[in-house]
Write a protein that holds these residues in place. Sequence first.
Motif, PDB file in Angstrom:
ATOM      1  N   MET A 102      11.954   3.032  19.594  1.00 53.52           N
ATOM      2  CA  MET A 102      12.026   1.771  18.797  1.00 53.52           C
ATOM      3  C   MET A 102      10.592   1.696  17.841  1.00 53.52           C
ATOM      4  N   THR A 103       9.561   2.051  18.544  1.00 55.46           N
ATOM      5  CA  THR A 103       8.188   1.704  17.818  1.00 55.46           C
ATOM      6  C   THR A 103       8.075   2.711  16.764  1.00 55.46           C
ATOM      7  N   ALA A 104       8.215   4.136  17.041  1.00 57.97           N
ATOM      8  CA  ALA A 104       8.399   5.043  15.924  1.00 57.97           C
ATOM      9  C   ALA A 104       9.401   4.811  15.045  1.00 57.97           C
ATOM     10  N   LEU A 105      10.503   4.345  15.141  1.00 55.83           N
ATOM     11  CA  LEU A 105      11.513   3.983  14.126  1.00 55.83           C
ATOM     12  C   LEU A 105      10.980   2.974  13.232  1.00 55.83           C
ATOM     13  N   VAL A 106      10.237   1.854  13.732  1.00 56.10           N
ATOM     14  CA  VAL A 106       9.936   0.825  12.905  1.00 56.10           C
ATOM     15  C   VAL A 106       8.471   1.202  12.142  1.00 56.10           C
ATOM     16  N   PHE A 107       7.608   2.039  12.880  1.00 58.18           N
ATOM     17  CA  PHE A 107       6.504   2.247  11.989  1.00 58.18           C
ATOM     18  C   PHE A 107       6.896   3.497  10.995  1.00 58.18           C
ATOM     19  N   ALA A 108       7.864   4.404  11.176  1.00 55.04           N
ATOM     20  CA  ALA A 108       8.070   5.301  10.384  1.00 55.04           C
ATOM     21  C   ALA A 108       8.889   4.668   8.944  1.00 55.04           C
ATOM     22  N   ASN A 109       9.565   3.414   9.004  1.00 57.17           N
ATOM     23  CA  ASN A 109      10.014   2.808   8.042  1.00 57.17           C
ATOM     24  C   ASN A 109       8.756   2.009   7.269  1.00 57.17           C
ATOM     25  N   ILE A 110       7.661   1.549   7.958  1.00 60.77           N
ATOM     26  CA  ILE A 110       6.571   1.111   7.350  1.00 60.77           C
ATOM     27  C   ILE A 110       5.891   2.132   6.481  1.00 60.77           C
ATOM     28  N   VAL A 111       5.554   3.168   7.190  1.00 60.26           N
ATOM     29  CA  VAL A 111       4.680   4.165   6.493  1.00 60.26           C
ATOM     30  C   VAL A 111       5.840   4.619   5.215  1.00 60.26           C
ATOM     31  N   MET A 112       6.708   4.978   5.290  1.00 61.54           N
ATOM     32  CA  MET A 112       7.560   5.512   4.249  1.00 61.54           C
ATOM     33  C   MET A 112       7.545   4.212   3.023  1.00 61.54           C
ATOM     34  N   PHE A 113       7.469   2.905   3.544  1.00 59.39           N
ATOM     35  CA  PHE A 113       7.458   2.090   2.381  1.00 59.39           C
ATOM     36  C   PHE A 113       6.026   2.163   1.591  1.00 59.39           C
ATOM     37  N   PHE A 114       4.992   2.316   2.489  1.00 62.34           N
ATOM     38  CA  PHE A 114       3.624   2.228   1.600  1.00 62.34           C
ATOM     39  C   PHE A 114       3.361   3.592   0.964  1.00 62.34           C
ATOM     40  N   LEU A 115       3.941   4.656   1.537  1.00 66.33           N
ATOM     41  CA  LEU A 115       3.904   5.885   0.880  1.00 66.33           C
ATOM     42  C   LEU A 115       4.405   5.918  -0.397  1.00 66.33           C
ATOM     43  N   MET A 116       5.903   5.491  -0.484  1.00 62.09           N
ATOM     44  CA  MET A 116       6.741   5.610  -1.634  1.00 62.09           C
ATOM     45  C   MET A 116       6.387   4.368  -2.666  1.00 62.09           C
ATOM     46  N   PHE A 117       5.991   3.277  -2.283  1.00 63.00           N
ATOM     47  CA  PHE A 117       5.702   2.234  -3.257  1.00 63.00           C
ATOM     48  C   PHE A 117       4.536   2.365  -3.840  1.00 63.00           C
ATOM     49  N   PHE A 118       3.378   2.904  -3.179  1.00 61.04           N
ATOM     50  CA  PHE A 118       2.143   2.960  -3.978  1.00 61.04           C
ATOM     51  C   PHE A 118       1.718   4.375  -4.515  1.00 61.04           C
ATOM     52  N   ALA A 119       2.539   5.591  -4.074  1.00 67.02           N
ATOM     53  CA  ALA A 119       2.260   6.852  -4.495  1.00 67.02           C
ATOM     54  C   ALA A 119       3.465   7.349  -5.089  1.00 67.02           C
ATOM     55  N   ILE A 120       4.275   6.410  -5.474  1.00 70.57           N
ATOM     56  CA  ILE A 120       5.621   7.178  -6.166  1.00 70.57           C
ATOM     57  C   ILE A 120       5.455   7.975  -7.284  1.00 70.57           C
ATOM     58  N   LYS A 121       4.413   7.862  -8.097  1.00 74.45           N
ATOM     59  CA  LYS A 121       4.078   8.931  -9.160  1.00 74.45           C
ATOM     60  C   LYS A 121       3.736  10.185  -8.594  1.00 74.45           C
ATOM     61  N   HIS A 122       3.088  10.254  -7.677  1.00 73.93           N
ATOM     62  CA  HIS A 122       2.612  11.843  -7.141  1.00 73.93           C
ATOM     63  C   HIS A 122       3.953  12.365  -6.147  1.00 73.93           C
ATOM     64  N   ILE A 123       4.463  11.589  -5.516  1.00 71.35           N
ATOM     65  CA  ILE A 123       5.913  12.044  -4.694  1.00 71.35           C
ATOM     66  C   ILE A 123       6.893  12.517  -5.603  1.00 71.35           C
ATOM     67  N   ALA A 124       6.892  11.837  -6.883  1.00 72.04           N
ATOM     68  CA  ALA A 124       8.079  12.435  -7.752  1.00 72.04           C
ATOM     69  C   ALA A 124       7.772  13.658  -8.334  1.00 72.04           C
ATOM     70  N   LYS A 125       6.609  14.418  -8.019  1.00 70.66           N
ATOM     71  CA  LYS A 125       6.293  15.700  -8.615  1.00 70.66           C
ATOM     72  C   LYS A 125       7.070  16.707  -7.701  1.00 70.66           C
ATOM     73  N   VAL A 126       7.365  16.356  -6.264  1.00 70.21           N
ATOM     74  CA  VAL A 126       7.692  17.272  -5.373  1.00 70.21           C
ATOM     75  C   VAL A 126       9.148  17.879  -5.723  1.00 70.21           C
ATOM     76  N   VAL A 127       9.688  17.307  -6.650  1.00 72.31           N
ATOM     77  CA  VAL A 127      10.952  17.891  -7.091  1.00 72.31           C
ATOM     78  C   VAL A 127      10.691  19.175  -8.053  1.00 72.31           C
ATOM     79  N   MET A 128       9.224  19.387  -8.259  1.00 69.85           N
ATOM     80  CA  MET A 128       9.192  20.488  -9.098  1.00 69.85           C
ATOM     81  C   MET A 128       8.827  21.678  -8.178  1.00 69.85           C
ATOM     82  N   VAL A 129       8.826  21.657  -6.705  1.00 69.65           N
ATOM     83  CA  VAL A 129       8.152  22.608  -5.952  1.00 69.65           C
ATOM     84  C   VAL A 129       9.245  23.919  -6.057  1.00 69.65           C
TER      85      VAL A 129
END
Length: 542
Positions: free
Chosen positions: A399-426
């Motif tokens: 349960m802790t891992a599931l909640v923490f992973a959702n929170i990390v996902m939010f911060f990674l994608m919300f604040f670094a979405i410009k960089h994560i978007a470049k992943v599709v070019m790998v």
Amino acid sequence: MDEESCGHRVDQRHHRPQSGLVCPGQAVQNHPAVTEVNVMMEFVSLLDVTFFLLAGFGALVGIIFGAIPGMTATMAVAVCLPLTYALGLNNGLALLLGLYVGGISGGMVPAVLLNIPGTPSSITTTFDGYPMAQKGEGEKALRVCVVASVIGGLISAAVLFLFAPMLADFSIKFSYVEKFLIILLALSVIASLSSNMLVGIFSGVIGIWLSLVGVYSISDGGNGKTRLMADFMEPYLYEGFSLLPVLIGIFGISTILLEAEKGVKSELTSDRLKLGKGGVFAFSIFKGRFTNLVRSSFIGTFVGMLPGVGGSAASVLAYTQEKNLSRDSSEMGKGAPQGLMASESANNALTGGALIPLLSLGIPGDSTTAVLIGAFTLQGIQVGPLFIPENANTWYIMMTALVFANIVMFFLMFFAIKHIAKVVMVPKHILYPLITMMCVVGAYAINYGIMFDVWTLLIFGVLGYLIQKIGLEVAPLIIGFILGGQAEIYFVKSLESFGTLSIFFTKSPIAVVLWLLILASVVFSIVMSLKSRAKGRQDVLS
């Protein structure tokens, strides 16, 4: 000085308890509230920096897998499954649940920017995400998706935490008869919700047949002889096909073969990934959309509980409901944020929903949770009704891992979405050989260097490729493979205990209810098939 068994010294003012009575110190120690506190204290002691780093790292890698078209959360979990043996159960689950959450969420990136669903569950995200990107509102669309995703993920985690223990407590009372019927219900639901019920049933039967290869153990009610194999195969298949190489082959190698068949197209250029500045994101966009978010999250959670249905069904159902109930439904499909909210909250809510039948009944809710069974198998733990009460610390860890992973996902994608978007070019011509190498090394090492496991990996990789090419269903096959052995044991033990087939219909009211649900799933499939044919005829006539 002498001591009592409770720990009090005899010379203290403490009367020796009379025969049959419990010392007050022992009574306090055995009190349920004290036991719960002890469990919580032990659980907290298991949390360390490594645990949270692995959950966060898993979310990041999952996002990358989900963001690359053709790769899925299931593939991410399958490829990284062998790593969990070295990490241990708790840290391994942190990594895998992070991959699960991140992989489901990452599919939004190509869905919005390229009109290509990164994962099957992101298909409805393309309906409104890509039109918004065309208007120069790509960044705004992605942030709407991220917020909806984390809301769906957290709501489903709450439902999982509240509902799974209740279902487990109830299912502990099941006899072999009810356990067999539960598996039969799961397989019938999978078949009925497949694109074609007969194809779904046939795929499930193939999975069950493959699960029965090997020795028919005397402890399971068998004769101790091997079956469904030639004599020369006995040294390799005495114990049957190993689960983990099968899972990695079906979801890793077969996916790579399917993508390789399409060929390596010219790589994407950065000018196709412009997020645009046409719209500024603000949380006020969610004003008046709370009902949509909650309804879609519960739809996703409920669909996740149905074995083998998948996230695409959850997102389509939630999107359809919003389109039917929304006051401004005419805008949906043209770049409406409420469409993104419905789609993403539903497909992320799938994560918690799919874990409910896995942890309470031992039946995987989707392909990814089927792979998660491998992590428990590696550690010698069986999921089912007794899992939560006997592994309370692991339950809280998940349960802790599931909640923490959702929170990390939010911060990674919300604040670094410009960089994560470049992943599709790998470049895929670099990525796929690396993944293939990881699959082979993992399959070889997972059972201490058995070469036949590598052959199992390759055989099921090719098999997974072929069954998808000829139109069979992967989900019924793999869940049939996982549950087939258990179904046989429960069936044989039921007959040994009661001696008649009629017991499957008359054992208890629960058995009758389960048969009614099985019948309902079959009728549902037939009705939906007839409606589909009628609609097809109308389209032809018009």
